[in-house]
Design a protein around this motif. Sequence first.
Motif, PDB file in Angstrom:
ATOM      1  N   LYS A  15      33.035 152.188  88.999  1.00 39.15           N
ATOM      2  CA  LYS A  15      33.190 153.524  88.629  1.00 39.15           C
ATOM      3  C   LYS A  15      33.242 153.713  86.986  1.00 39.15           C
ATOM      4  O   LYS A  15      32.590 154.815  86.487  1.00 39.15           O
ATOM      5  CB  LYS A  15      34.376 154.052  89.189  1.00 39.15           C
ATOM      6  CG  LYS A  15      34.662 155.729  89.262  1.00 39.15           C
ATOM      7  CD  LYS A  15      35.461 156.152  90.152  1.00 39.15           C
ATOM      8  CE  LYS A  15      37.063 155.608  90.014  1.00 39.15           C
ATOM      9  NZ  LYS A  15      38.007 156.400  90.779  1.00 39.15           N
ATOM     10  N   PHE A  16      34.297 152.832  86.471  1.00 39.59           N
ATOM     11  CA  PHE A  16      34.271 153.032  85.031  1.00 39.59           C
ATOM     12  C   PHE A  16      32.762 152.765  84.339  1.00 39.59           C
ATOM     13  O   PHE A  16      32.791 153.273  83.334  1.00 39.59           O
ATOM     14  CB  PHE A  16      35.208 151.987  84.531  1.00 39.59           C
ATOM     15  CG  PHE A  16      35.660 152.037  83.069  1.00 39.59           C
ATOM     16  CD1 PHE A  16      36.816 152.861  82.667  1.00 39.59           C
ATOM     17  CD2 PHE A  16      35.066 151.075  82.180  1.00 39.59           C
ATOM     18  CE1 PHE A  16      37.068 153.148  81.478  1.00 39.59           C
ATOM     19  CE2 PHE A  16      35.387 151.289  80.835  1.00 39.59           C
ATOM     20  CZ  PHE A  16      36.641 152.173  80.379  1.00 39.59           C
ATOM     21  N   ASN A  17      32.279 151.577  84.800  1.00 40.91           N
ATOM     22  CA  ASN A  17      30.974 151.310  84.054  1.00 40.91           C
ATOM     23  C   ASN A  17      29.933 152.357  84.366  1.00 40.91           C
ATOM     24  O   ASN A  17      29.203 152.568  83.344  1.00 40.91           O
ATOM     25  CB  ASN A  17      30.385 150.121  84.612  1.00 40.91           C
ATOM     26  CG  ASN A  17      31.171 148.819  84.042  1.00 40.91           C
ATOM     27  OD1 ASN A  17      31.136 148.712  82.868  1.00 40.91           O
ATOM     28  ND2 ASN A  17      31.340 147.952  84.707  1.00 40.91           N
ATOM     29  N   ARG A  18      30.017 153.284  85.277  1.00 36.48           N
ATOM     30  CA  ARG A  18      29.036 154.222  85.667  1.00 36.48           C
ATOM     31  C   ARG A  18      29.518 155.574  84.462  1.00 36.48           C
ATOM     32  O   ARG A  18      28.619 156.192  84.264  1.00 36.48           O
ATOM     33  CB  ARG A  18      29.202 154.703  86.947  1.00 36.48           C
ATOM     34  CG  ARG A  18      28.159 155.780  87.442  1.00 36.48           C
ATOM     35  CD  ARG A  18      28.328 156.512  89.098  1.00 36.48           C
ATOM     36  NE  ARG A  18      28.568 155.146  89.918  1.00 36.48           N
ATOM     37  CZ  ARG A  18      29.492 155.436  90.719  1.00 36.48           C
ATOM     38  NH1 ARG A  18      30.344 156.360  90.707  1.00 36.48           N
ATOM     39  NH2 ARG A  18      29.771 154.234  91.744  1.00 36.48           N
ATOM     40  N   VAL A  19      30.607 155.695  84.366  1.00 38.08           N
ATOM     41  CA  VAL A  19      30.988 156.917  83.491  1.00 38.08           C
ATOM     42  C   VAL A  19      30.678 156.489  82.179  1.00 38.08           C
ATOM     43  O   VAL A  19      29.757 157.207  81.492  1.00 38.08           O
ATOM     44  CB  VAL A  19      32.481 157.271  83.432  1.00 38.08           C
ATOM     45  CG1 VAL A  19      32.749 158.004  82.391  1.00 38.08           C
ATOM     46  CG2 VAL A  19      32.908 157.685  85.037  1.00 38.08           C
ATOM     47  N   LEU A  20      30.660 155.241  81.792  1.00 39.91           N
ATOM     48  CA  LEU A  20      30.367 154.937  80.223  1.00 39.91           C
ATOM     49  C   LEU A  20      28.743 154.955  80.049  1.00 39.91           C
ATOM     50  O   LEU A  20      28.184 155.466  79.156  1.00 39.91           O
ATOM     51  CB  LEU A  20      30.684 153.423  80.129  1.00 39.91           C
ATOM     52  CG  LEU A  20      32.188 153.443  79.576  1.00 39.91           C
ATOM     53  CD1 LEU A  20      32.840 152.062  79.351  1.00 39.91           C
ATOM     54  CD2 LEU A  20      32.469 154.383  78.744  1.00 39.91           C
ATOM     55  N   SER A  21      27.847 154.700  81.214  1.00 38.65           N
ATOM     56  CA  SER A  21      26.433 154.368  81.168  1.00 38.65           C
ATOM     57  C   SER A  21      26.163 155.918  80.892  1.00 38.65           C
ATOM     58  O   SER A  21      25.098 156.307  80.319  1.00 38.65           O
ATOM     59  CB  SER A  21      25.990 154.022  82.288  1.00 38.65           C
ATOM     60  OG  SER A  21      26.192 154.615  83.630  1.00 38.65           O
ATOM     61  N   THR A  22      26.681 156.853  81.696  1.00 39.16           N
ATOM     62  CA  THR A  22      26.416 158.362  81.339  1.00 39.16           C
ATOM     63  C   THR A  22      26.700 158.740  79.947  1.00 39.16           C
ATOM     64  O   THR A  22      26.030 159.915  79.634  1.00 39.16           O
ATOM     65  CB  THR A  22      27.130 159.356  82.288  1.00 39.16           C
ATOM     66  OG1 THR A  22      28.394 159.397  82.142  1.00 39.16           O
ATOM     67  CG2 THR A  22      26.906 158.839  83.884  1.00 39.16           C
ATOM     68  N   LYS A  43      25.755 157.478  77.378  1.00 35.37           N
ATOM     69  CA  LYS A  43      24.438 157.179  76.503  1.00 35.37           C
ATOM     70  C   LYS A  43      25.074 156.524  75.285  1.00 35.37           C
ATOM     71  O   LYS A  43      24.235 156.655  74.095  1.00 35.37           O
ATOM     72  CB  LYS A  43      24.105 158.369  76.412  1.00 35.37           C
ATOM     73  CG  LYS A  43      23.390 159.301  77.395  1.00 35.37           C
ATOM     74  CD  LYS A  43      22.010 158.549  78.356  1.00 35.37           C
ATOM     75  CE  LYS A  43      21.490 159.332  79.301  1.00 35.37           C
ATOM     76  NZ  LYS A  43      21.680 158.851  80.700  1.00 35.37           N
ATOM     77  N   MET A  44      25.890 155.709  75.076  1.00 41.13           N
ATOM     78  CA  MET A  44      26.160 154.980  74.062  1.00 41.13           C
ATOM     79  C   MET A  44      26.321 153.597  74.487  1.00 41.13           C
ATOM     80  O   MET A  44      26.508 153.217  75.540  1.00 41.13           O
ATOM     81  CB  MET A  44      27.827 155.307  73.337  1.00 41.13           C
ATOM     82  CG  MET A  44      27.618 156.820  72.608  1.00 41.13           C
ATOM     83  SD  MET A  44      29.168 157.045  71.887  1.00 41.13           S
ATOM     84  CE  MET A  44      29.044 156.054  70.422  1.00 41.13           C
TER      85      MET A  44
END
Length: 137
Positions: free
Chosen positions: A19-26, A28-29
């Motif tokens: 979940k944490f990784n999914r948020v960071l991928s959105t 776009k950094m």
Amino acid sequence: MSKPLNILLIEDDEIEVMKFNRVLSTLKMSHKIIEANNGEEAIEILKVREIVPDIIVLDLNMPKINGIEFLGILKADEHLKYIPAIILTTSNNHTDVLECYRIGIAGYVIKPLKYEDYVDRIKKMIEYWSSNELITS
């Protein structure tokens, strides 16, 4: 000016990590996530010093070394004690909150039940720390 961060994520729940990784991928950094399943594994990562994280995001309730024990070890280390540590947990226990701030955390974020609220909190946290003047050694 926002900059990519090296983030040490200490979390034993694989779903929370995803979940944490999914948020960071959105976002776009190109933030670099270094994952540790518990405090013991995180200490080993930090000892190697191959990558010194800009921030540490950790859960409190973990096996082996819990979040509060990890914070005590981190803040006792002359080279690592300045790394901002942010608690990301389901615990809203007032005693935990006070103890974490006493040890020297940079923030305490309670994981909300709704995914949209989680995304909003993580986004704000990362945006803040990616534009903050971090202490680097």
